[in-house]
Design a protein around this motif. Structure first.
Motif, PDB file in Angstrom:
ATOM      1  N   GLY A  34     -80.129  15.695  23.083  1.00  0.00           N
ATOM      2  CA  GLY A  34     -79.172  14.606  23.303  1.00  0.00           C
ATOM      3  C   GLY A  34     -79.643  13.345  22.618  1.00  0.00           C
ATOM      4  N   SER A  35     -79.817  12.295  23.389  1.00  0.00           N
ATOM      5  CA  SER A  35     -80.234  11.014  22.813  1.00  0.00           C
ATOM      6  C   SER A  35     -80.827  10.125  23.896  1.00  0.00           C
ATOM      7  N   ILE A  36     -81.811   9.325  23.492  1.00  0.00           N
ATOM      8  CA  ILE A  36     -82.417   8.339  24.390  1.00  0.00           C
ATOM      9  C   ILE A  36     -82.471   7.004  23.648  1.00  0.00           C
ATOM     10  N   ALA A  37     -81.927   5.967  24.229  1.00  0.00           N
ATOM     11  CA  ALA A  37     -82.013   4.615  23.673  1.00  0.00           C
ATOM     12  C   ALA A  37     -82.493   3.682  24.778  1.00  0.00           C
ATOM     13  N   VAL A  38     -83.408   2.792  24.423  1.00  0.00           N
ATOM     14  CA  VAL A  38     -83.991   1.867  25.401  1.00  0.00           C
ATOM     15  C   VAL A  38     -83.873   0.450  24.860  1.00  0.00           C
ATOM     16  N   GLU A  39     -83.389  -0.452  25.684  1.00  0.00           N
ATOM     17  CA  GLU A  39     -83.237  -1.854  25.304  1.00  0.00           C
ATOM     18  C   GLU A  39     -83.869  -2.746  26.361  1.00  0.00           C
ATOM     19  N   GLN A  40     -84.383  -3.889  25.912  1.00  0.00           N
ATOM     20  CA  GLN A  40     -84.942  -4.874  26.825  1.00  0.00           C
ATOM     21  C   GLN A  40     -83.825  -5.686  27.467  1.00  0.00           C
ATOM     22  N   ILE A  41     -83.888  -5.857  28.771  1.00  0.00           N
ATOM     23  CA  ILE A  41     -82.916  -6.692  29.493  1.00  0.00           C
ATOM     24  C   ILE A  41     -83.530  -8.075  29.671  1.00  0.00           C
ATOM     25  N   ASP A  42     -82.913  -9.080  29.106  1.00  0.00           N
ATOM     26  CA  ASP A  42     -83.444 -10.440  29.214  1.00  0.00           C
ATOM     27  C   ASP A  42     -83.109 -11.084  30.552  1.00  0.00           C
ATOM     28  N   LEU A  43     -81.965 -10.708  31.135  1.00  0.00           N
ATOM     29  CA  LEU A  43     -81.574 -11.301  32.409  1.00  0.00           C
ATOM     30  C   LEU A  43     -80.841 -10.258  33.243  1.00  0.00           C
ATOM     31  N   ALA A  44     -81.298 -10.064  34.469  1.00  0.00           N
ATOM     32  CA  ALA A  44     -80.638  -9.132  35.391  1.00  0.00           C
ATOM     33  C   ALA A  44     -80.466  -9.829  36.734  1.00  0.00           C
ATOM     34  N   LEU A  45     -79.237 -10.178  37.067  1.00  0.00           N
ATOM     35  CA  LEU A  45     -78.946 -10.831  38.335  1.00  0.00           C
ATOM     36  C   LEU A  45     -78.455  -9.770  39.303  1.00  0.00           C
ATOM     37  N   SER A  46     -79.371  -9.169  40.003  1.00  0.00           N
ATOM     38  CA  SER A  46     -79.023  -8.043  40.864  1.00  0.00           C
ATOM     39  C   SER A  46     -80.122  -7.832  41.889  1.00  0.00           C
ATOM     40  N   LYS A  47     -79.742  -7.769  43.147  1.00  0.00           N
ATOM     41  CA  LYS A  47     -80.718  -7.467  44.181  1.00  0.00           C
ATOM     42  C   LYS A  47     -81.258  -6.057  44.007  1.00  0.00           C
ATOM     43  N   ALA A  48     -80.380  -5.138  43.560  1.00  0.00           N
ATOM     44  CA  ALA A  48     -80.836  -3.767  43.327  1.00  0.00           C
ATOM     45  C   ALA A  48     -81.915  -3.730  42.249  1.00  0.00           C
ATOM     46  N   ALA A  49     -81.736  -4.546  41.194  1.00  0.00           N
ATOM     47  CA  ALA A  49     -82.743  -4.598  40.133  1.00  0.00           C
ATOM     48  C   ALA A  49     -84.044  -5.208  40.644  1.00  0.00           C
ATOM     49  N   ASP A  50     -83.935  -6.269  41.443  1.00  0.00           N
ATOM     50  CA  ASP A  50     -85.134  -6.884  42.013  1.00  0.00           C
ATOM     51  C   ASP A  50     -85.880  -5.896  42.910  1.00  0.00           C
ATOM     52  N   ASP A  51     -85.130  -5.149  43.693  1.00  0.00           N
ATOM     53  CA  ASP A  51     -85.752  -4.149  44.573  1.00  0.00           C
ATOM     54  C   ASP A  51     -86.430  -3.053  43.764  1.00  0.00           C
ATOM     55  N   ALA A  52     -85.815  -2.675  42.636  1.00  0.00           N
ATOM     56  CA  ALA A  52     -86.401  -1.635  41.789  1.00  0.00           C
ATOM     57  C   ALA A  52     -87.734  -2.094  41.211  1.00  0.00           C
ATOM     58  N   VAL A  53     -87.799  -3.349  40.772  1.00  0.00           N
ATOM     59  CA  VAL A  53     -89.053  -3.887  40.238  1.00  0.00           C
ATOM     60  C   VAL A  53     -90.121  -3.918  41.320  1.00  0.00           C
ATOM     61  N   GLU A  54     -89.732  -4.291  42.537  1.00  0.00           N
ATOM     62  CA  GLU A  54     -90.674  -4.317  43.649  1.00  0.00           C
ATOM     63  C   GLU A  54     -91.157  -2.912  44.002  1.00  0.00           C
ATOM     64  N   GLU A  55     -90.285  -1.942  43.876  1.00  0.00           N
ATOM     65  CA  GLU A  55     -90.626  -0.563  44.227  1.00  0.00           C
ATOM     66  C   GLU A  55     -91.568   0.069  43.208  1.00  0.00           C
ATOM     67  N   ALA A  56     -91.429  -0.333  41.936  1.00  0.00           N
ATOM     68  CA  ALA A  56     -92.241   0.266  40.872  1.00  0.00           C
ATOM     69  C   ALA A  56     -93.695  -0.161  41.016  1.00  0.00           C
ATOM     70  N   PRO A  57     -94.627   0.710  40.606  1.00  0.00           N
ATOM     71  CA  PRO A  57     -96.047   0.384  40.736  1.00  0.00           C
ATOM     72  C   PRO A  57     -96.490  -0.643  39.710  1.00  0.00           C
ATOM     73  N   GLY A  58     -97.265  -1.638  40.152  1.00  0.00           N
ATOM     74  CA  GLY A  58     -97.853  -2.587  39.231  1.00  0.00           C
ATOM     75  C   GLY A  58     -96.967  -3.764  38.911  1.00  0.00           C
ATOM     76  N   ASP A  59     -97.303  -4.435  37.802  1.00  0.00           N
ATOM     77  CA  ASP A  59     -96.601  -5.634  37.376  1.00  0.00           C
ATOM     78  C   ASP A  59     -95.987  -5.393  36.008  1.00  0.00           C
ATOM     79  N   PRO A  60     -94.758  -5.866  35.757  1.00  0.00           N
ATOM     80  CA  PRO A  60     -94.104  -5.611  34.470  1.00  0.00           C
ATOM     81  C   PRO A  60     -94.913  -6.068  33.263  1.00  0.00           C
ATOM     82  N   ASP A  61     -95.610  -7.206  33.370  1.00  0.00           N
ATOM     83  CA  ASP A  61     -96.366  -7.725  32.237  1.00  0.00           C
ATOM     84  C   ASP A  61     -97.568  -6.848  31.890  1.00  0.00           C
ATOM     85  N   ASP A  62     -98.018  -6.027  32.834  1.00  0.00           N
ATOM     86  CA  ASP A  62     -99.169  -5.168  32.586  1.00  0.00           C
ATOM     87  C   ASP A  62     -98.772  -3.781  32.069  1.00  0.00           C
ATOM     88  N   ALA A  63     -97.490  -3.462  32.153  1.00  0.00           N
ATOM     89  CA  ALA A  63     -97.047  -2.111  31.814  1.00  0.00           C
ATOM     90  C   ALA A  63     -96.988  -1.913  30.305  1.00  0.00           C
TER      91      ALA A  63
END
Length: 308
Positions: free
Chosen positions: A67-96
């Motif tokens: 199939g296909s995989i495309a990945v893009e950087q999101i500069d702004l995400a105004l979403s509680k679901a997105a905030d919760d996802a970042v909190e759920e993921a291990p570690g810190d985004p800047d270290d990944a």
């Protein structure tokens, strides 16, 4: 956050959505059945925290062929679901470190392009003029303009993953790039010497830039620090930090000094320039590879679920 755009064969869409739902840090999952035309299949959208990207991409690697995989950087995400996802993921985004993203970037930087050759040639000529004019400002400008760190980072990545083809192609890019840049600067300096604009005395009146041809233990230490900082700036997406890396090391100034010294026949300065160039490149490769090794080995261990 990263935005995923996936195309999956309809028969395997369930596998894809199962991976997205099971991986921590993934949200905003959308499925558009039969929406894809080339390749044919279902279109699946999802947003993933950077810390989760490696797990998701590893489990969906088969989509690259089917199939296909495309990945893009999101500069702004105004979403509680997105905030919760970042909190759920291990570690810190800047270290990944998103290894697939890094692999594609260094592969691109390992190629010889006209833009790469022109930038390196111009930077080396600026450095040569800076040497002749005893101008640290021109030397700094040449450092910032030089594009050679991309190939050095590619060598580091190749050493880490034992990708010998990448190492060879990146080393070839460095050698060809510096050879062309030094040759162009040498020719210009030679013509300037014939015209009487410069002579060997110019190399005896440049105390401000003599550090370029006098490598010592500090040169190697600076190269080690710059290599580590350069790799971190690439893996963390902090491109502004690369400017400091460029200004710290004297690879391009050494190449410019080498070309001028060759044209004027000052063999002592030629030897010093070659030594400085080698010290900088070797030091950055050693520390850059070590930095990537530490990130790969210890990132899973130091990761944490910030919601815990």
């Amino acid at each position: 956050m990263l935005h995923l755009r996936l195309i999956s064969p309809s028969a395997r869409t369930g596998e894809v959505t199962a991976v997205l739902e099971e991986c921590p840090g993934v949200t905003n999952i959308v499925v558009l059945p039969g929406a894809a035309r080339e390749p044919k299949g279902d279109v699946i959208f999802g947003d993933a925290a950077r810390e989760s990207a490696n797990e998701v991409l590893a489990k969906l690697k088969w989509l690259e062929a089917e199939g296909s995989i495309a990945v893009e950087q999101i500069d702004l995400a105004l979403s509680k679901a997105a905030d919760d996802a970042v909190e759920e993921a291990p570690g810190d985004p800047d270290d990944a470190v998103v290894w697939e993203e890094l692999a594609h970037r260094v592969s691109s930087d390992s190629r010889i392009t006209w833009a790469y050759l022109v930038f390196l040639a111009i930077a080396t000529q600026l450095a040569g003029i800076g040497v002749l004019q005893n101008s640290p400002i021109l030397i700094v400008g040449a450092m910032v303009l030089g594009p050679e760190f991309g190939a050095i980072a590619a060598i580091c990545f190749g050493l880490l993953h034992r990708r010998w083809h990448l190492i060879i192609s990146s080393f070839k890019t460095l050698v060809v790039g510096f050879t062309v840049a030094i040759a162009v600067t040498f020719a210009c300096a030679l013509v300037s010497n014939w015209l009487g604009w410069i002579d060997i005395d110019n190399l005896t009146r440049n105390e401000e830039v003599q550090f370029i041809v006098k490598p010592d233990r500090w040169s190697f230490i600076v190269a080690l620090l710059a290599g580590a900082a350069g790799v971190l700036s690439i893996t963390a997406g902090k491109s502004s930090a690369l400017i400091g890396v460029f200004i710290s090391v004297t690879t391009v100034p050494a190449a410019g000094y080498l070309a001028v010294a060759l044209a004027l026949g000052d063999w002592t300065e030629v030897a010093g320039s070659v030594s400085q160039l080698a010290v900088n490149i070797i030091g950055m490769i050693i520390s850059g590879t070590a930095t990537l090794l530490v990130q790969r080995k210890f990132w899973p261990q130091v990761g944490r679920r910030s919601s815990v």
